[in-house]
Design a protein around this motif. Structure first.
Motif, PDB file in Angstrom:
ATOM      1  N   ASN A   1       0.833  -1.213   0.000  1.00  0.00           N
ATOM      2  CA  ASN A   1       0.000   0.000   0.000  1.00  0.00           C
ATOM      3  C   ASN A   1       0.860   1.253   0.000  1.00  0.00           C
ATOM      4  OD1 ASN A   1      -2.615  -1.117  -0.054  1.00  0.00           O
ATOM      5  ND2 ASN A   1      -2.533  -1.551   2.130  1.00  0.00           N
TER       6      ASN A   1
ATOM      7  N   ARG B   1      -5.097  -5.639   1.347  1.00  0.00           N
ATOM      8  CA  ARG B   1      -5.804  -5.713   2.621  1.00  0.00           C
ATOM      9  C   ARG B   1      -4.848  -6.006   3.769  1.00  0.00           C
ATOM     10  NH1 ARG B   1     -10.342  -8.791  -0.454  1.00  0.00           N
ATOM     11  NH2 ARG B   1      -8.407  -9.538  -1.297  1.00  0.00           N
ATOM     12  N   THR B   2      -4.851  -5.085   4.751  1.00  0.00           N
ATOM     13  CA  THR B   2      -4.077  -5.336   5.965  1.00  0.00           C
ATOM     14  C   THR B   2      -5.064  -5.902   6.980  1.00  0.00           C
ATOM     15  OG1 THR B   2      -4.528  -3.102   6.724  1.00  0.00           O
ATOM     16  CG2 THR B   2      -2.472  -3.437   5.565  1.00  0.00           C
TER      17      THR B   2
ATOM     18  N   SER C   1      -5.548   1.325   1.487  1.00  0.00           N
ATOM     19  CA  SER C   1      -5.927  -0.042   1.840  1.00  0.00           C
ATOM     20  C   SER C   1      -6.334  -0.886   0.643  1.00  0.00           C
ATOM     21  CB  SER C   1      -7.076  -0.006   2.843  1.00  0.00           C
ATOM     22  OG  SER C   1      -8.166   0.697   2.289  1.00  0.00           O
TER      23      SER C   1
END
Length: 195
Positions: A41, A51-52, A48
């Motif tokens: 990212n 995806r964290t 985002s």
């Protein structure tokens, strides 16, 4: 490097065929919760898109991000997540191995390790795997903001020694908070584009 357009183009699970891309690929590998999504990212200037998660082991697919229609950032599944069952771990391993073995457009593999600790056994296995597949991994030492500046040199040496890297292996300390290290990574990628 100026990133204008980014889109998540392809997602490959265990049963998917890997795409035959015509653009170069930069692969990102690292154990779960090492900050891989945060790095991707940060490089893409997106909050985002990758995806964290507070739950490690979230990336269980290979995700291809098209960057400027010039290259792909390829997010490989996180490995070494302790509570994943043996079958799931084996599937992630197969996905990563298939990718490293089959993709013809890999120009660089970034292996992420946590700068605070010696690389784990899984990190060492992954490093050896990447090298055996004919690639020269670039080591990104994440979570730089979690240690004192005076510790950086010692921790980088620990990473080099534990992984037993070649002398000219590049190790870049990176902070997802300050983005320290990002310009070095961009310069590397720019060099690959020109090469």
């Amino acid at each position: 490097m100026v990133i204008k357009n980014v889109n998540l183009e392809t997602v490959c699970g265990v049963t998917s065929r890997l795409p035959e891309n015509k653009l170069m690929e930069i692969a990102f590998s690292g154990k779960s919760n090492v900050g891989k999504s945060s790095l991707i990212n940060g490089l893409m200037n997106r909050k985002s898109l990758a995806r964290t998660s507070s739950k490690p082991g979230k990336t269980q697919t290979i995700n291809y991000y098209n960057i400027n229609d010039e290259m792909y950032f390829v997010d490989l599944p996180g490995y070494g997540y302790a509570t994943a069952n043996v079958q799931v771990k084996a599937q992630w391993g197969k996905l990563i191995e298939d990718y490293l073995h089959q993709s013809k457009m890999i120009r660089a593999v970034f292996l992420l390790v946590d700068i605070r600790h010696a690389p784990s056994e899984n990190d060492c296995i992954m490093y050896d795997w990447i090298v055996e597949r004919g690639h020269r991994p670039v080591i990104i030492a994440t979570k730089l903001d979690k240690i004192k500046r005076s510790q950086v040199e010692k921790q980088v040496a620990l990473i080099r020694n534990t992984l037993q890297v070649q002398d000219d292996t590049i190790v870049i300390p990176y902070s997802s908070l300050s983005k320290q290290g990002r310009e070095e990574i961009y310069d590397l990628i720019d060099g690959l584009c020109e090469g």
